[in-house]
Design a protein around this motif. Structure first.
Motif, PDB file in Angstrom:
ATOM      1  N   ASP A 154      51.152  39.971  31.917  1.00 62.21           N
ATOM      2  CA  ASP A 154      52.336  40.785  32.957  1.00 62.21           C
ATOM      3  C   ASP A 154      51.782  42.536  31.703  1.00 62.21           C
ATOM      4  OD1 ASP A 154      51.446  39.384  34.836  1.00 62.21           O
ATOM      5  OD2 ASP A 154      53.592  39.318  34.920  1.00 62.21           O
ATOM      6  N   THR A 157      47.906  43.398  30.622  1.00 63.03           N
ATOM      7  CA  THR A 157      47.273  44.260  31.630  1.00 63.03           C
ATOM      8  C   THR A 157      48.061  45.539  31.540  1.00 63.03           C
ATOM      9  OG1 THR A 157      47.569  41.970  32.501  1.00 63.03           O
ATOM     10  CG2 THR A 157      47.326  44.299  34.286  1.00 63.03           C
ATOM     11  N   ILE A 158      49.336  45.856  31.212  1.00 67.68           N
ATOM     12  CA  ILE A 158      50.089  46.947  31.503  1.00 67.68           C
ATOM     13  C   ILE A 158      49.665  47.160  30.457  1.00 67.68           C
ATOM     14  CG2 ILE A 158      52.400  48.405  31.083  1.00 67.68           C
ATOM     15  CD1 ILE A 158      54.029  45.696  32.124  1.00 67.68           C
ATOM     16  N   GLU A 161      45.784  48.421  30.644  1.00 67.86           N
ATOM     17  CA  GLU A 161      46.226  50.159  31.800  1.00 67.86           C
ATOM     18  C   GLU A 161      46.588  51.111  31.960  1.00 67.86           C
ATOM     19  OE1 GLU A 161      47.571  48.400  35.246  1.00 67.86           O
ATOM     20  OE2 GLU A 161      46.054  46.773  35.989  1.00 67.86           O
ATOM     21  N   ALA A 232      40.575  44.800  31.450  1.00 72.06           N
ATOM     22  CA  ALA A 232      42.124  44.965  32.670  1.00 72.06           C
ATOM     23  C   ALA A 232      42.089  44.151  33.514  1.00 72.06           C
ATOM     24  CB  ALA A 232      42.067  46.771  32.943  1.00 72.06           C
ATOM     25  N   ASP A 233      40.288  44.193  34.259  1.00 72.48           N
ATOM     26  CA  ASP A 233      40.652  43.378  35.836  1.00 72.48           C
ATOM     27  C   ASP A 233      40.701  41.540  35.124  1.00 72.48           C
ATOM     28  OD1 ASP A 233      39.576  45.577  37.062  1.00 72.48           O
ATOM     29  OD2 ASP A 233      37.627  45.365  37.183  1.00 72.48           O
ATOM     30  N   LEU A 235      42.491  40.631  33.388  1.00 67.06           N
ATOM     31  CA  LEU A 235      43.806  40.189  32.549  1.00 67.06           C
ATOM     32  C   LEU A 235      44.792  40.042  34.043  1.00 67.06           C
ATOM     33  CD1 LEU A 235      44.569  42.827  29.437  1.00 67.06           C
ATOM     34  CD2 LEU A 235      44.810  40.290  29.554  1.00 67.06           C
ATOM     35  N   ARG A 236      44.750  40.729  34.975  1.00 63.48           N
ATOM     36  CA  ARG A 236      45.254  40.913  36.289  1.00 63.48           C
ATOM     37  C   ARG A 236      44.465  39.517  36.823  1.00 63.48           C
ATOM     38  NH1 ARG A 236      42.250  45.035  37.877  1.00 63.48           N
ATOM     39  NH2 ARG A 236      43.352  46.557  36.579  1.00 63.48           N
ATOM     40  N   VAL A 237      43.437  39.349  36.924  1.00 61.29           N
ATOM     41  CA  VAL A 237      43.081  38.349  37.657  1.00 61.29           C
ATOM     42  C   VAL A 237      43.764  36.749  36.864  1.00 61.29           C
ATOM     43  CG1 VAL A 237      41.378  36.329  38.435  1.00 61.29           C
ATOM     44  CG2 VAL A 237      41.042  39.335  38.670  1.00 61.29           C
ATOM     45  N   GLN A 238      43.521  36.503  35.627  1.00 56.41           N
ATOM     46  CA  GLN A 238      44.271  35.802  35.052  1.00 56.41           C
ATOM     47  C   GLN A 238      46.231  35.755  35.747  1.00 56.41           C
ATOM     48  OE1 GLN A 238      43.046  33.487  33.282  1.00 56.41           O
ATOM     49  NE2 GLN A 238      41.276  33.232  34.028  1.00 56.41           N
ATOM     50  N   ALA A 239      46.826  37.096  34.894  1.00 54.90           N
ATOM     51  CA  ALA A 239      48.037  37.230  35.404  1.00 54.90           C
ATOM     52  C   ALA A 239      48.606  36.603  36.621  1.00 54.90           C
ATOM     53  CB  ALA A 239      48.282  38.211  35.238  1.00 54.90           C
ATOM     54  N   ARG A 240      47.756  36.710  37.450  1.00 56.35           N
ATOM     55  CA  ARG A 240      47.962  36.523  38.986  1.00 56.35           C
ATOM     56  C   ARG A 240      47.936  35.236  39.113  1.00 56.35           C
ATOM     57  NH1 ARG A 240      45.336  39.765  41.099  1.00 56.35           N
ATOM     58  NH2 ARG A 240      43.398  38.606  41.848  1.00 56.35           N
TER      59      ARG A 240
END
Length: 290
Positions: A154, A157-158, A161, A232-233, A235-240
């Motif tokens: 997370d 990701t921040i 972004e 970024a995409d 990281l976002r998917v992996q974090a979720r």
């Protein structure tokens, strides 16, 4: 029972002697079964002279499977620079010898079967205690890495972004916290700083850890770097996904609690409760019929 004491003592001494002989004079030589888990700077060349320490010579006499398992557990424990296979084998030798001496002494002076059983159990416990402690240390560290991974992703990701690069986001996430995962990320960044390729640094990170979630994340980053996918995409998917898996693991652990409570409830709590509740009634019944 007293006639069996000499035979039991002789058997215990023979067992201890066999264990010591196996540890010292096992015929299979050690080969570097896990050298690929270590970085090139950490792999020391095999010396052919006799100037090696006694602990290393002792480790060279043991089977490859055992020494390979010990080396992997040391790596997973994060103690590669502090611990060695030879040192662990030497420690196990001393612990086993001490356990055999204590167990044999308990058996020799025993007056009942309970003491004899306690001596045998003590020898077995001292025999497996070093491996249990090493495995527990490695499991605790890998569990901490797996638990800290969603929050670290997370943060990365921040940072991505917000405009940072992937290595910059990794450095920011590693510096903002403490723990084994942060240490591994810092070490990976240091590997890339001294000239190692990104792929080699990630491979070394995977070799030092045993977390399937971290392995999946690193492979996703490698594929994104290879095919030009937005980091970024990824990281976002992996974090979720990591958050969902962490929640599922927490729910699974919560569902196992009733089963784990059954054993102490049946064998520790209920007997004491019955004694407290029924003892006055039993005393009244005995007094009434006497």
């Amino acid at each position: 029972m007293t006639e069996l004491l000499p035979l039991i003592a002789i058997g215990a001494v023979a067992l201890g002697a066999a264990l010591l002989v196996f540890l010292v004079f096992a015929s299979l030589p050690q080969k570097a079964a896990v050298r690929e888990l270590l970085e090139p700077s950490q792999v020391q060349p095999r010396r052919t002279d006799d100037t090696r320490p006694f602990s290393q010579k002792l480790a060279d006499t043991l089977p490859n499977g055992y020494t390979g398992w010990v080396q992997r557990q040391i790596i997973y424990s994060g103690r590669t620079g502090d611990w060695s296979v030879g040192g662990f084998v030497l420690l196990k030798l001393f612990v086993t010898a001490f356990g055999v001496l204590v167990g044999v002494g308990a058996i020799v002076i025993a007056q009942n079967a309970l003491m004899i059983g306690a001596g045998v159990v003590m020898m077995l416990l001292f025999l497996v205690a070093p491996e249990v402690m090493l495995n527990s240390r490695a499991d605790d560290r890998q569990t901490a890495i797996q638990r800290a991974l969603p929050d670290t992703l997370d943060q990365m990701t921040i940072a991505v972004e917000a405009g940072l690069g992937f290595e910059g986001a990794m450095a920011r996430a590693a510096q903002n916290g403490s723990g084994p995962l942060n240490d591994e990320l810092v070490r990976t960044l240091q590997d890339m700083t001294i000239g190692r390729s990104r792929s080699d640094a990630y491979s070394a990170l995977l070799a030092r850890t045993n977390s399937e979630d971290l392995r999946r994340f690193v492979r996703a980053i490698q594929q994104a770097d290879r095919y030009g996918i937005s980091v970024a995409d990824v990281l976002r998917v992996q974090a979720r996904e990591m958050r969902v898996k962490r929640r599922a693991r927490a729910e699974e652990s919560a569902m196992k609690i009733p089963i784990k409570v059954v054993f102490p409830l049946v064998f520790a709590i209920l007997p004491v409760l019955f004694i407290v509740l029924l003892f006055p009634a039993v005393l009244g019944i005995v007094a009434a019929f006497s």
